[in-house]
Design an enzyme around this catalytic site. Sequence first.
Site, short mmCIF file in Angstrom:
data_model
loop_
_atom_site.label_atom_id
_atom_site.label_comp_id
_atom_site.label_asym_id
_atom_site.label_seq_id
_atom_site.Cartn_x
_atom_site.Cartn_y
_atom_site.Cartn_z
N TYR A 53 4.12 15.01 -8.00
CA TYR A 53 4.23 13.61 -8.44
C TYR A 53 3.65 13.44 -9.83
O TYR A 53 4.27 12.82 -10.71
CB TYR A 53 3.52 12.70 -7.44
CG TYR A 53 3.61 11.24 -7.78
CD1 TYR A 53 4.80 10.54 -7.59
CD2 TYR A 53 2.51 10.55 -8.29
CE1 TYR A 53 4.90 9.19 -7.88
CE2 TYR A 53 2.61 9.19 -8.60
CZ TYR A 53 3.80 8.53 -8.39
OH TYR A 53 3.89 7.18 -8.70
N LYS A 103 5.72 12.26 -13.24
CA LYS A 103 5.38 11.02 -13.95
C LYS A 103 4.85 11.31 -15.35
O LYS A 103 5.02 10.51 -16.28
CB LYS A 103 4.38 10.22 -13.14
CG LYS A 103 4.95 9.64 -11.85
CD LYS A 103 6.13 8.73 -12.12
CE LYS A 103 6.67 8.09 -10.85
NZ LYS A 103 7.79 7.15 -11.13
N ASP A 135 22.18 6.59 -4.18
CA ASP A 135 21.22 7.69 -4.16
C ASP A 135 21.23 8.31 -5.54
O ASP A 135 22.21 8.96 -5.94
CB ASP A 135 21.63 8.71 -3.10
CG ASP A 135 20.67 9.88 -2.99
OD1 ASP A 135 19.78 10.01 -3.87
OD2 ASP A 135 20.81 10.69 -2.06
N THR A 159 2.01 -1.14 -2.09
CA THR A 159 3.40 -1.05 -1.66
C THR A 159 3.46 -0.17 -0.40
O THR A 159 2.43 0.31 0.07
CB THR A 159 4.27 -0.42 -2.76
OG1 THR A 159 3.91 0.96 -2.90
CG2 THR A 159 4.07 -1.15 -4.09
#
Length: 250
Positions: free
Chosen positions: A154, A158, A63, A189
């Site tokens: 997100y 990124k 993790d 995915t």
Amino acid sequence: MRQIDLTGKRAVVVGGATGIGRASAYALAQAGANVVTLSRRSRAASFDGPSEVAARITHRALDISRREDVVRTFSQLATGGLDIVVLSAAVIEPASAVDADDALWRRHMDVNVDGTFTCVRESIRHMLAAGTAGKVVVIGSISGLVGNPGFAAYCASKGLWVNLTRQLALDCAPRGINVNSVLPGFTMTDLADIYDDETKATIAAAVPAKVWAAPEQIADAVLFLASPLADYVHGVSLPVDGGYVAAGPI
């Protein structure tokens, strides 16, 4: 024509149990590398294809939001040497900047920023200590270049890697370590399951190539940047997106 031959190279793929990470691990093993995949999953990914390729891939649970575990794991892996490190672990959850609560924001930062950075830093430290050249490839996202409505945390996480990739390259290029990023576009995915079929079709229509990427197509770019063919490539964030970013606002 030069071929990609990674025979004898030692590679680590963080987030290698699924999706782009899994495809990247297999691509590296196909080229001859010995690969360790790391993910929160305790079980290794299954791989189709020649058994001798799958035999070059082993798995360990990790993790990356647990800093001490990351430091210990990379110290152990470095005893055998580190030549290639691919960072593909990621969290993505929908929420606008207004709607994102502290817990959602923290989850993205813990994995996509802090955890990934710890992996990168430890990889580079061990490469430098060993005095060996190395390749570090971060899986970013085109969401680091353009906005994606409803995914504020997100996109923020990124976007950081686009500039940090440049800075890491400046620090590492003089020492023989290549740091680059691959920025996937919309890729099929398990993370794509956040969209329903109608939304997936709408997105595909907005991509100039008119299709979503397969994980293996992203892995091809990873393989290039991890190979000697990219020895003179430093600090690049490479969109692999079917032309989505090049098309501009849609």
